[in-house]
Enzyme design. Structure first.
Site, short mmCIF file in Angstrom:
data_model
loop_
_atom_site.label_atom_id
_atom_site.label_comp_id
_atom_site.label_asym_id
_atom_site.label_seq_id
_atom_site.Cartn_x
_atom_site.Cartn_y
_atom_site.Cartn_z
N LYS A 246 0.86 -1.19 0.00
CA LYS A 246 0.00 0.00 0.00
C LYS A 246 0.90 1.24 0.00
O LYS A 246 1.96 1.24 0.64
CB LYS A 246 -0.91 -0.01 1.23
N ASP B 188 -0.10 -0.22 -4.49
CA ASP B 188 -1.52 0.12 -4.62
C ASP B 188 -1.74 1.47 -3.96
O ASP B 188 -1.56 1.61 -2.75
CB ASP B 188 -2.38 -0.96 -3.95
N GLU C 136 -0.98 0.20 -9.09
CA GLU C 136 -2.42 -0.01 -9.01
C GLU C 136 -3.12 1.28 -8.58
O GLU C 136 -2.75 1.90 -7.58
CB GLU C 136 -2.68 -1.14 -8.00
N LYS D 222 -12.77 -7.33 -8.92
CA LYS D 222 -13.39 -7.70 -7.65
C LYS D 222 -14.88 -7.88 -7.90
O LYS D 222 -15.54 -6.94 -8.41
CB LYS D 222 -13.18 -6.59 -6.61
MG MG Z 1 -6.57 -1.96 -4.87
#
Ligand code: MG
Length: 378
Positions: free
Chosen positions: A163, A188, A213, A262
């Site tokens: 992250k 991300d 991302e 997702k």
């Molecule tokens: Mg993501």
């Protein structure tokens, strides 16, 4: 199948440690569990939009309300014979993808039960094992992160996702890359940046990341296309991919070179499969993302990950990574492929092998509603 009963639960599942991203910190994961009943058969679905509209415009309380007030009343008592029919029945309601996804997932589980085929077999997937990656949120210190990444690499994880947010950015990635010069890494950003940050991302090009991302806002395909032109590193879109048409347009305008799929974000497994199939035909690789679902939702992600254009390791985790007690039993556990790499195996049984345990469902439920169809008369 006739939808005789729909039970909707809004739950809060306590995490073992906070989940820190560019949009904040979550101490529990708020999710929607939905049980569909048709005759003697029942099956569970899950959709996990989180507690507040920070990842997407949806949130668990809103999803519960729209399921209770609009979506479930539209479907209750109806005969729904295909996933396309289900999606068409819900299409009058704009947006609300996570809410629709809970019904779509439960419908697929019920279809799996009634056809007596595991989901991935129903979808004609030709494998039953898929690799998974390791993910790391913002941690208390760089030393903690380097220790954790080192452990993941030693354990054989084939890629590492980090992250990335202000204060936990370039220096953090440089430190991880210095320790692991060749290992597949990606970051991300959860949409935390703007096109003005292009110079920051250009500096990342030299680190050889697998992808960046969602650097920019979810609704900003145009600036993603502009940013991709300035970068050698592929952009992967996550939050931006909210439907089949958005995915197609993003790819056609050059806004990304990878797509994270997702099921919740795109309105369900039906749309997730459709996006997967289109990306395969377009030559664009995909991977399955996760929303820290319980084992119910994770099993749907695992079944999806068996499709052949999911070529980058999935975001599916063992339950113990996030939860002291998973809402559902049995919990998710990883396996290993023939080369010893962490992987997930598809269920061998129809339906969802993990179901909410009554005591945990009771303990974690914030609100619930049940709709029961009138008895059908000849
Ligand atoms: Mg993501």
């Amino acid at each position: 199948m006739r939808l005789d009963r729909i039970d909707v639960y809004h739950v809060a599942m306590p995490l073992v440690e906070p989940w820190r991203t560019a949009y904040g910190e979550d101490y529990s994961i708020e999710s929607i569990l939905l049980k569909l009943t048709s005759g003697e058969d029942e099956a569970w679905g899950e959709s996990t939009p989180f507690a507040a509209p920070c990842y997407s415009p949806e949130y668990a309380g809103g999803c519960f309300a729209v399921l209770r007030d609009c979506l479930a009343p539209t479907l209750i008592g109806r005969h729904i014979e295909s996933a396309e029919e289900l999606q068409a029945a819900l299409a009058v309601f704009k947006g609300n993808h996570f809410a629709k996804a809970a019904l779509d997932a439960a419908w697929w589980s019920l279809e799996s039960v009634q056809t007596n085929k595991p989901l991935h077999v129903l979808w004609r997937a030709d494998r039953d094992l898929a690799l998974v990656g390791a993910d790391f949120g913002v941690m208390d210190s760089l030393d903690d992160l380097l220790t954790a990444v080192g452990r993941a690499v030693d354990e054989g994880y084939t890629r590492v996702k980090l992250k990335f947010r202000a204060g936990w950015d370039l220096a953090m990635v440089e430190a991880v890359r210095a320790q692991h010069p060749k290992h597949p890494l990606h970051i991300d950003c959860n949409g935390g940046y703007t096109i003005d940050d292009a110079p920051l991302f250009q500096k990342l090009d030299k680190l050889g990341l697998a992808m960046i991302e969602q650097p920019l806002a979810g609704d900003d395909l145009w600036d993603h296309a502009q940013l991709q032109k300035k970068l050698e590193t592929p952009i992967c879109l996550d939050e931006s991919i909210t439907s089949f048409d958005r995915a197609r347009k993003a790819v056609e305008m050059g806004a990304c070179r990878y797509v994270n799929i997702k099921p919740g974000r795109v309105g369900g497994l039906t749309n997730a499969k459709r996006i997967h199939d289109w990306c395969r035909a377009a030559g664009l690789p995909c991977w399955v993302g996760g929303m820290l679902e319980s084992a119910v939702g994770a099993h749907h992600c695992i079944a999806l990950a068996m499709l052949d254009n999911f070529v980058y390791p999935a975001d599916v985790f063992p339950s113990s990574r996030f939860y002291g007690r998973d809402l559902a039993d049995p919990p998710i556990e990883l396996t290993r492929d023939a080369e010893g790499r962490p992987a997930v195996r598809a269920a061998t049984e129809p339906g969802n092998p993990s179901k909410p345990t009554p005591d945990r469902l009771r303990a974690f439920t914030r609100q619930k509603v049940s709709l029961v169809a009138a008895t059908e008369t000849e």
